[in-house]
Write a protein that holds these residues in place. Sequence first.
Motif, PDB file in Angstrom:
ATOM      1  N   TYR A 149       0.820  -1.213   0.000  1.00 33.94           N
ATOM      2  CA  TYR A 149       0.000   0.000   0.000  1.00 33.94           C
ATOM      3  C   TYR A 149       0.857   1.268   0.000  1.00 33.94           C
ATOM      4  O   TYR A 149       0.519   2.257  -0.656  1.00 33.94           O
ATOM      5  CB  TYR A 149      -0.907  -0.028   1.234  1.00 33.94           C
ATOM      6  CG  TYR A 149      -2.002   1.002   1.213  1.00 33.94           C
ATOM      7  CD1 TYR A 149      -3.142   0.806   0.444  1.00 33.94           C
ATOM      8  CD2 TYR A 149      -1.903   2.160   1.983  1.00 33.94           C
ATOM      9  CE1 TYR A 149      -4.160   1.749   0.425  1.00 33.94           C
ATOM     10  CE2 TYR A 149      -2.914   3.102   1.971  1.00 33.94           C
ATOM     11  CZ  TYR A 149      -4.046   2.895   1.192  1.00 33.94           C
ATOM     12  OH  TYR A 149      -5.031   3.829   1.170  1.00 33.94           O
ATOM     13  N   ALA A 177      -6.159   8.014   2.141  1.00 36.39           N
ATOM     14  CA  ALA A 177      -4.956   7.487   2.793  1.00 36.39           C
ATOM     15  C   ALA A 177      -4.399   8.442   3.827  1.00 36.39           C
ATOM     16  O   ALA A 177      -3.733   8.016   4.783  1.00 36.39           O
ATOM     17  CB  ALA A 177      -3.889   7.166   1.749  1.00 36.39           C
ATOM     18  N   HIS A 182      -7.863   8.633  -3.725  1.00 38.73           N
ATOM     19  CA  HIS A 182      -7.089   7.661  -2.964  1.00 38.73           C
ATOM     20  C   HIS A 182      -6.185   8.361  -1.937  1.00 38.73           C
ATOM     21  O   HIS A 182      -6.037   7.893  -0.795  1.00 38.73           O
ATOM     22  CB  HIS A 182      -6.249   6.817  -3.938  1.00 38.73           C
ATOM     23  CG  HIS A 182      -5.410   5.777  -3.280  1.00 38.73           C
ATOM     24  ND1 HIS A 182      -5.934   4.794  -2.473  1.00 38.73           N
ATOM     25  CD2 HIS A 182      -4.054   5.556  -3.290  1.00 38.73           C
ATOM     26  CE1 HIS A 182      -4.975   4.005  -2.035  1.00 38.73           C
ATOM     27  NE2 HIS A 182      -3.813   4.455  -2.510  1.00 38.73           N
TER      28      HIS A 182
END
Length: 638
Positions: free
Chosen positions: A132, A247, A243
């Motif tokens: 990730y 995050a 995204h």
Amino acid sequence: MAILASQARPYRDFLTPVLHSRFTKASLYTFALCYFIAIWMGKMEDLFWSWFPIGPAGMRASLIFICSLMIYVLRVAQWHVGQRSTESPSETFKKYTLRKATFYTIGIYALSAFLYGETYIHSRTPAARLSYTEAGKAYERIKLNERPVYLRCLFLSLAVAQGIVHIWKDYDKIQIPLMRPNKERKDEAQIATVLPSAKKPLQLLRQELMPMAKTAGTFASATLFIGSVVYFLALRKVIWSWHYRFARNIHALAKTSKPSGLSPFLNLIFMFAVQGTLLALLWQFTNTAFDAYITQEPLKKGKPITSDSKDPNGSLLNGLKSKKPEVKAIAFWELALITDSFNDRRKTIYGELDRKKAPTFKQVTDICLAEINEISNRINAALDPMFRSEDADGKKELTTPISLVPQISQPIKNGQIAGPGFAPETRMQKIESVTSQIARAHSSPQNAQNAQARKYLKQGQKKFEERAQEAEGLWVKYTNQFAASPFGWPFRTCIRHTANVVVNGAPYSRQSSIVNAITTLTNLTVASLKEDEYGQFNTEVPQMVRVFTTAIKKIEEYMESLQVHWTDVDCLKKPEAERKDIPEVNVVLDTLKEGLERILGAFNEYLSPMGMSRVEIQEAKKLIAKPSVPEIEERRRR
């Protein structure tokens, strides 16, 4: 004691367990493919744990099997019998694009692809760089990794593409085999050599495995190219910003950031090329296995599935009366198989005379004749929009409301009365009507005597008509070119689709139920000469002959009146004798003629005493008479 319909168990009590058993078999072979993919996906460092079921390989296989199980659930929820019936691709697009099932299909494929992608990403080692985040250097903050984002987008692109193909090719369609009337019936000892065995679906899957793999590779490669173009040109910044905002709530990231890059890119491309192919292969294998097992005969241990019922024919009648077209189609299939190959079971249809409502043979005959009568009703509605079929009480619906107040006419006018004339219909007649009105408006008794004025009017009218003809010719030319181009393909009205909608029904073709109903009546009629101990079935034969005759005449009449639409460029390219050669219609028409021929051959000498007139018998014989060579040549010339 009368056999009560309520005592018979529902047809679904016998159909559902059989379908569950077949679903289990298909799932076992699918799980074998999932286990192979799981081994390929894992680490090959330890030879034992790379394949041992109780371990990482088994966990991955279970997760991948869930991906295929989603497709099985989708197929179970949406399967239907017969092809879609629409007149043009644009109508198909309008009818099926925005419905809930379309979005449900794409959503299920997307969920399956997401789970598969997550299984693969979390199975990779750190060397694959699919984590990730990336740590970076000691003095740098943690960076988001774009590589798994890009890989997930490709998997979702593959799901959307597969969902579109699923809807476009109608993967939910199930084709039930057509039972045609056989001149020589088979007995129960012979049926095992004729009907497919349980091994045939497995043989089919083995034969189709390599073609499916090639198709899956091509499909994944096309998705890789198109998905990459769409990602880099349109979606990259949008997906990265969403995204990154998500995050930031989990990791200590900078306030803003640009995509971190995909290097090494070729390694990432190779990952999707392999795994995308395996995922597409898994989907195709799942769909093929479902089709192979669901289309097996409605038999259990070589016997009809309703044989275990205390009232087998009562349960079968419940299936024939079902409101679900899929259940009804399978019940017709089982009935045709019984009348064709199971002699002992067929005899019971004649012998059950004390059933509630009507004897078994009477109820079976009425249901089958109703299926054939629907052909005539659909054709009548297509030829006459004002046609209304009879209801259950035999009364026809009113086509127009009745006015109870009398209409009072106007008093008669004195003097000359000008007739209404004929209303212009074609484009040229309308142009002539307009020009003549203009000429009359500018005419009078004074200038009518002026020959020069009349000459100019005629010249102007002639030039106007010539220009109108030129414009009409250009319009026809360009519209034909548009229809022949790829842009005009969605708007083409195909004669084959139109005839199939009318003869076989809509929204899905009922061809299997129609043909199996014809076969059932034919087999019961011919076998009744030897097996009907009570001699009651012959009372239904005249009605069968009349219904068969009417259906044949209606189909031939409709096909004779059907015209090829100007947009059907593919049909217009064929010779005129082949334009109305519709395979789906020919199957129904040929089956009707075969059935009528066998019924007349069995009951020819008994029809007159049964109440049929000589004219009706001769008309039926004329329909099944094979045309001579001169007649065939004459039809081709027409």
